[in-house]
Design a protein around this motif. Structure first.
Motif, PDB file in Angstrom:
ATOM      1  N   ASP A 209       0.800  -1.218   0.000  1.00  0.00           N
ATOM      2  CA  ASP A 209       0.000   0.000   0.000  1.00  0.00           C
ATOM      3  C   ASP A 209       0.836   1.272   0.000  1.00  0.00           C
ATOM      4  OD1 ASP A 209       0.958   0.030   2.566  1.00  0.00           O
ATOM      5  OD2 ASP A 209      -0.979   0.384   3.525  1.00  0.00           O
ATOM      6  N   ASP A 210       2.166   1.135   0.011  1.00  0.00           N
ATOM      7  CA  ASP A 210       3.015   2.330  -0.016  1.00  0.00           C
ATOM      8  C   ASP A 210       3.705   2.525  -1.371  1.00  0.00           C
ATOM      9  OD1 ASP A 210       4.729   0.195   0.093  1.00  0.00           O
ATOM     10  OD2 ASP A 210       6.058   1.062   1.612  1.00  0.00           O
ATOM     11  N   PHE A 211       3.275   1.785  -2.389  1.00  0.00           N
ATOM     12  CA  PHE A 211       3.996   1.834  -3.666  1.00  0.00           C
ATOM     13  C   PHE A 211       3.905   3.206  -4.324  1.00  0.00           C
ATOM     14  CE2 PHE A 211      -0.216   1.021  -5.291  1.00  0.00           C
ATOM     15  CZ  PHE A 211      -0.229   1.572  -6.558  1.00  0.00           C
ATOM     16  N   LEU A 212       2.808   3.934  -4.112  1.00  0.00           N
ATOM     17  CA  LEU A 212       2.668   5.238  -4.749  1.00  0.00           C
ATOM     18  C   LEU A 212       3.633   6.269  -4.171  1.00  0.00           C
ATOM     19  CD1 LEU A 212      -1.184   5.684  -5.292  1.00  0.00           C
ATOM     20  CD2 LEU A 212       0.585   5.420  -7.030  1.00  0.00           C
ATOM     21  N   SER A 213       4.055   6.073  -2.936  1.00  0.00           N
ATOM     22  CA  SER A 213       4.996   7.027  -2.350  1.00  0.00           C
ATOM     23  C   SER A 213       6.329   7.011  -3.092  1.00  0.00           C
ATOM     24  CB  SER A 213       5.213   6.723  -0.866  1.00  0.00           C
ATOM     25  OG  SER A 213       5.744   5.418  -0.692  1.00  0.00           O
ATOM     26  N   ALA A 214       6.680   5.852  -3.684  1.00  0.00           N
ATOM     27  CA  ALA A 214       7.915   5.756  -4.461  1.00  0.00           C
ATOM     28  C   ALA A 214       7.799   6.483  -5.797  1.00  0.00           C
ATOM     29  CB  ALA A 214       8.278   4.295  -4.699  1.00  0.00           C
ATOM     30  N   LEU A 215       6.569   6.836  -6.191  1.00  0.00           N
ATOM     31  CA  LEU A 215       6.338   7.497  -7.481  1.00  0.00           C
ATOM     32  C   LEU A 215       6.026   8.978  -7.315  1.00  0.00           C
ATOM     33  CD1 LEU A 215       4.086   4.745  -9.124  1.00  0.00           C
ATOM     34  CD2 LEU A 215       6.571   4.972  -9.228  1.00  0.00           C
ATOM     35  N   SER A 216       6.381   9.545  -6.181  1.00  0.00           N
ATOM     36  CA  SER A 216       6.017  10.930  -5.893  1.00  0.00           C
ATOM     37  C   SER A 216       6.646  11.918  -6.871  1.00  0.00           C
ATOM     38  CB  SER A 216       6.404  11.293  -4.457  1.00  0.00           C
ATOM     39  OG  SER A 216       7.800  11.108  -4.262  1.00  0.00           O
ATOM     40  N   ASN A 217       7.733  11.539  -7.546  1.00  0.00           N
ATOM     41  CA  ASN A 217       8.367  12.420  -8.531  1.00  0.00           C
ATOM     42  C   ASN A 217       7.717  12.345  -9.905  1.00  0.00           C
ATOM     43  OD1 ASN A 217      10.344  13.430  -6.761  1.00  0.00           O
ATOM     44  ND2 ASN A 217      11.670  11.666  -7.119  1.00  0.00           N
ATOM     45  N   CYS A 218       6.739  11.465 -10.053  1.00  0.00           N
ATOM     46  CA  CYS A 218       6.046  11.313 -11.339  1.00  0.00           C
ATOM     47  C   CYS A 218       4.796  12.197 -11.349  1.00  0.00           C
ATOM     48  CB  CYS A 218       5.643   9.853 -11.567  1.00  0.00           C
ATOM     49  SG  CYS A 218       7.011   8.679 -11.507  1.00  0.00           S
ATOM     50  N   PRO A 219       4.581  12.990 -12.393  1.00  0.00           N
ATOM     51  CA  PRO A 219       3.410  13.877 -12.454  1.00  0.00           C
ATOM     52  C   PRO A 219       2.151  13.131 -12.909  1.00  0.00           C
ATOM     53  CG  PRO A 219       4.746  14.192 -14.400  1.00  0.00           C
ATOM     54  CD  PRO A 219       5.482  13.187 -13.554  1.00  0.00           C
ATOM     55  N   LEU A 220       1.715  12.159 -12.116  1.00  0.00           N
ATOM     56  CA  LEU A 220       0.624  11.276 -12.535  1.00  0.00           C
ATOM     57  C   LEU A 220      -0.671  12.056 -12.754  1.00  0.00           C
ATOM     58  CD1 LEU A 220       1.123   8.101 -10.294  1.00  0.00           C
ATOM     59  CD2 LEU A 220       1.870   8.498 -12.649  1.00  0.00           C
ATOM     60  N   LYS A 221      -1.312  11.763 -13.898  1.00  0.00           N
ATOM     61  CA  LYS A 221      -2.627  12.314 -14.213  1.00  0.00           C
ATOM     62  C   LYS A 221      -3.690  11.224 -14.287  1.00  0.00           C
ATOM     63  CE  LYS A 221      -0.722  16.146 -16.933  1.00  0.00           C
ATOM     64  NZ  LYS A 221      -0.699  16.821 -18.259  1.00  0.00           N
ATOM     65  N   LYS A 222      -3.262   9.983 -14.487  1.00  0.00           N
ATOM     66  CA  LYS A 222      -4.200   8.859 -14.574  1.00  0.00           C
ATOM     67  C   LYS A 222      -3.681   7.716 -13.715  1.00  0.00           C
ATOM     68  CE  LYS A 222      -5.728   7.499 -18.620  1.00  0.00           C
ATOM     69  NZ  LYS A 222      -5.768   6.861 -19.969  1.00  0.00           N
TER      70      LYS A 222
END
Length: 409
Positions: A209-222
């Motif tokens: 459940d913490d995988f998105l924290s590793a992607l904090s540098n990505c400007p996710l829109k979807k």
């Protein structure tokens, strides 16, 4: 005769020869068309036929058409060849990718630099071939990788995926299906792919459940996440989602309790401010399953702060006609709505909502027990109680009936 032919063809680059018997031979030398015109011709060839939707990816027939274009002449070749490599199409041939890798390793100039979009599965690719391929395609933007459910095929794994972001740092869209994704691979995506906007995970095993924290540098829109089997939506995962202020689409399947999305977004609103700051100010698409914990109060509070929603799908939410009325007021740009297993809304509430929600073009209800199709639209075809599909023409008829006072029920 020669002079007459010259006058006729003076605008053409042609050679004119008159034989002793009087025969005139005209050999045309076609002028080069502007590259922009050739590009329009080739793009026209790739367009779908009228009435057909634009496919998400190129098909084998499109690839063959492009191959034919490269054979016309040198000018066509120069335009079509980069397009041919922009989105290579792989068939179920285990040797095809090996041949492509061999070609890319020796070809000058490097054709792999043209590749922008790629779709792979383990019918045509394995870890070794993917490791070789990624070194030749540094400008790749859109990547889809899927493992077949066929147990007889070796799957692609994080052994290769964790090296992918280093070689393909320009990724903007990443789709992974049926893959065991290691923490090292997720960290690599976050460290190198700073242009990643679209993230689609389908049946990713052992996803913490913490995988998105590793992607904090990505400007996710979807963000689209689908997982078969029991999956708990945690506060940590939702809080990490709130970091992506440019998020335009949030799609969670088989995650519960999905109401946590709205509850946390609502709780983040400052209590001492009259103005509201939406959690996702650009959110346009919201698709949630397992919504038993979403009631009118939670839903209405959420849509007031997210007025740009255009597509909404909820499954199992405890909503009533009050939520429909609130949508007509708060979601002026709403166009498509799908509600499943929502038993608190009635036919009259649906009809009033459609009359007041002017942007709607498509509505679908499934297992919504109080809804009867003919009570919403008098000419509606017979459907089981609780089921209703309305297209743009149906919605127009309901609004027209309101204008004439001819409203059924």
């Amino acid at each position: 005769m020669k002079r007459y032919a010259e006058e006729l063809l003076q605008h053409e680059r042609s050679t004119i020869q008159v034989k002793p018997d009087g025969t005139v031979i005209i050999t045309p030398h076609l002028q080069q068309l502007p590259n922009e015109i050739l590009a329009r011709i080739i793009h026209y060839i790739l367009e779908p036929e009228p009435g057909m939707s634009q496919p998400d990816s190129r098909g084998v027939c499109d690839q063959l058409d492009l191959c034919e274009c490269t054979l016309v002449n040198k000018q066509f070749y120069a335009i079509a060849y980069p397009l041919l490599w922009r989105e290579p199409v792989l068939e179920f041939d285990p040797t095809q990718l090996q041949r492509i890798n061999d070609y890319l390793a020796t070809k000058e100039p490097p054709m792999g630099h043209y590749v922008r979009k790629l779709s792979l599965d383990n019918h045509a690719c394995n870890d070794t071939e993917l490791l070789l391929l990624m070194r030749h395609i540094p400008h790749l933007e859109t990547l889809s990788i899927e493992n077949s459910p066929d147990d007889h095929l070796p799957p692609m794994t994080s052994r290769s995926l964790q090296h992918l972001p280093h070689h393909c740092s320009h990724l903007t869209s990443l789709t992974l299906s049926r893959i065991h994704l290691s923490e090292a691979a997720i960290r690599a995506i976050g460290e190198h792919c700073h242009q990643l906007t679209d993230l689609i995970f389908n049946i990713i095993t052992d996803l913490k459940d913490d995988f998105l924290s590793a992607l904090s540098n990505c400007p996710l829109k979807k963000i689209r996440i689908c997982h078969i089997g029991e999956r708990i939506l945690t506060e940590k995962l939702v809080m990490d989602m709130t970091r992506f202020q440019d998020l335009a689409e949030l799609n969670l399947t088989i995650y519960e309790p999905s109401g946590l999305i709205m509850t946390i977004a609502n709780n983040l609103q400052p209590k001492n401010k009259t103005a509201v700051d939406p959690c996702w100010p650009r959110l346009q698409v919201l698709n949630l399953e397992c919504c038993d914990d979403i009631d009118d109060a939670t839903f209405i509070c959420f849509i007031k702060t997210h007025p740009h929603l255009e597509f909404l799908r909820l499954d199992g939410a405890n909503l009533t006609n009050a939520s429909l009325d609130a949508m007509a007021v708060s979601l002026r740009g709403l166009r498509r709505v799908m509600l499943n297993n929502v038993s608190g809304i009635s036919s009259g509430g649906v009809r009033r909502w459609i009359q007041n929600c002017q942007g709607l073009v498509f509505v679908e209800f499934r297992q919504c027990d109080q809804i009867v199709g003919r009570d919403v639209l008098e000419t509606y075809n017979d459907e089981p109680r609780g089921f209703l599909d309305l297209n743009e023409d149906d919605i127009f008829k309901i609004r027209r009936a309101q204008g004439t006072g001819n409203v059924h029920g």
